[in-house]
Design a protein around this motif. Structure first.
Motif, PDB file in Angstrom:
ATOM      1  N   SER A  22       4.286 -19.252   1.525  1.00 55.88           N
ATOM      2  CA  SER A  22       3.054 -18.593   1.927  1.00 55.88           C
ATOM      3  C   SER A  22       3.338 -17.424   2.866  1.00 55.88           C
ATOM      4  O   SER A  22       2.746 -16.343   2.730  1.00 55.88           O
ATOM      5  N   ALA A  23       4.258 -17.630   3.801  1.00 51.95           N
ATOM      6  CA  ALA A  23       4.620 -16.560   4.734  1.00 51.95           C
ATOM      7  C   ALA A  23       5.236 -15.377   3.994  1.00 51.95           C
ATOM      8  O   ALA A  23       4.919 -14.221   4.288  1.00 51.95           O
ATOM      9  N   LEU A  24       6.091 -15.657   3.022  1.00 50.91           N
ATOM     10  CA  LEU A  24       6.690 -14.572   2.231  1.00 50.91           C
ATOM     11  C   LEU A  24       5.621 -13.806   1.462  1.00 50.91           C
ATOM     12  O   LEU A  24       5.649 -12.575   1.404  1.00 50.91           O
ATOM     13  N   ALA A  25       4.670 -14.524   0.888  1.00 50.78           N
ATOM     14  CA  ALA A  25       3.583 -13.867   0.162  1.00 50.78           C
ATOM     15  C   ALA A  25       2.774 -12.987   1.106  1.00 50.78           C
ATOM     16  O   ALA A  25       2.455 -11.837   0.776  1.00 50.78           O
ATOM     17  N   GLU A  26       2.456 -13.523   2.297  1.00 52.61           N
ATOM     18  CA  GLU A  26       1.673 -12.761   3.267  1.00 52.61           C
ATOM     19  C   GLU A  26       2.390 -11.479   3.695  1.00 52.61           C
ATOM     20  O   GLU A  26       1.750 -10.448   3.908  1.00 52.61           O
ATOM     21  N   LEU A  27       3.705 -11.543   3.821  1.00 54.55           N
ATOM     22  CA  LEU A  27       4.475 -10.367   4.222  1.00 54.55           C
ATOM     23  C   LEU A  27       4.353  -9.229   3.202  1.00 54.55           C
ATOM     24  O   LEU A  27       4.530  -8.070   3.535  1.00 54.55           O
TER      25      LEU A  27
ATOM     26  N   GLY B   3       1.514  -8.876   1.425  1.00 54.01           N
ATOM     27  CA  GLY B   3       0.086  -8.648   1.227  1.00 54.01           C
ATOM     28  C   GLY B   3      -0.534  -9.498   0.143  1.00 54.01           C
ATOM     29  O   GLY B   3      -1.616  -9.192  -0.346  1.00 54.01           O
ATOM     30  N   ASP B   4       0.144 -10.577  -0.247  1.00 49.99           N
ATOM     31  CA  ASP B   4      -0.361 -11.454  -1.295  1.00 49.99           C
ATOM     32  C   ASP B   4      -0.782 -12.790  -0.707  1.00 49.99           C
ATOM     33  O   ASP B   4      -0.522 -13.085   0.448  1.00 49.99           O
TER      34      ASP B   4
END
Length: 150
Positions: free
Chosen positions: A69-74, A76-77
């Protein structure tokens, strides 16, 4: 890169704590010290990150995919979990109530943390945990809406 590294380390710590340190050691075959180095914010471990296969093993046992989730947020997803709480019922009204309750918990945690004018490291970790819980409610709410369960 320092901000990204710190962000990923915080989510790595949340993942390990979600699973539990002892079960995480058993699942990954890694020691407590090794797992701790992956989320340590000390200078000597600043370039150490959890391997992807280890993240995958832990996230399979966790209640939430913290690092993914953190990688996706980084980027913008967001994640879209197809198996999230289907059939939990309640519709949009129930989701709004859950969202309100979780937000109230976050604000309560913030109030306690800011009382002395300083947010300590432990208080910041508690705020991060509450923020992640709030995010889970928002994702469930989004999925219910997309599924037409209003």
């Amino acid at each position: 890169m320092a901000g990204i590294g710190s962000y990923l380390k915080k989510h790595t710590e949340a993942l390990v704590k979600d699973v539990g340190i002892e079960p995480a050691c058993q699942l990954t075959g890694k020691s407590k010290a090794t797992l701790g180095r992956y989320y340590s914010d000390s200078e000597e471990h600043s370039d150490r990150f959890m391997p992807v296969d280890t993240v995958a093993r832990l996230e399979a046992a966790a209640s939430y995919p913290h690092v993914t989730s953190a990688l996706a947020e980084l980027h913008g997803d967001t994640l879209n979990k197809n198996n999230s709480n289907k059939g939990s019922g309640g519709g949009i009204n129930s989701d709004v109530i859950s969202l309100s309750q979780r937000f109230a918990m976050l604000m309560g945690e913030y109030q306690i943390s800011i009382e002395d004018g300083v947010i300590t490291n432990n208080e910041a970790k508690r705020l991060l945990r509450e923020t992640v819980e709030l995010q889970k409610v928002l994702i469930d709410m989004k999925l219910h809406h997309e599924d037409g369960n209003d």
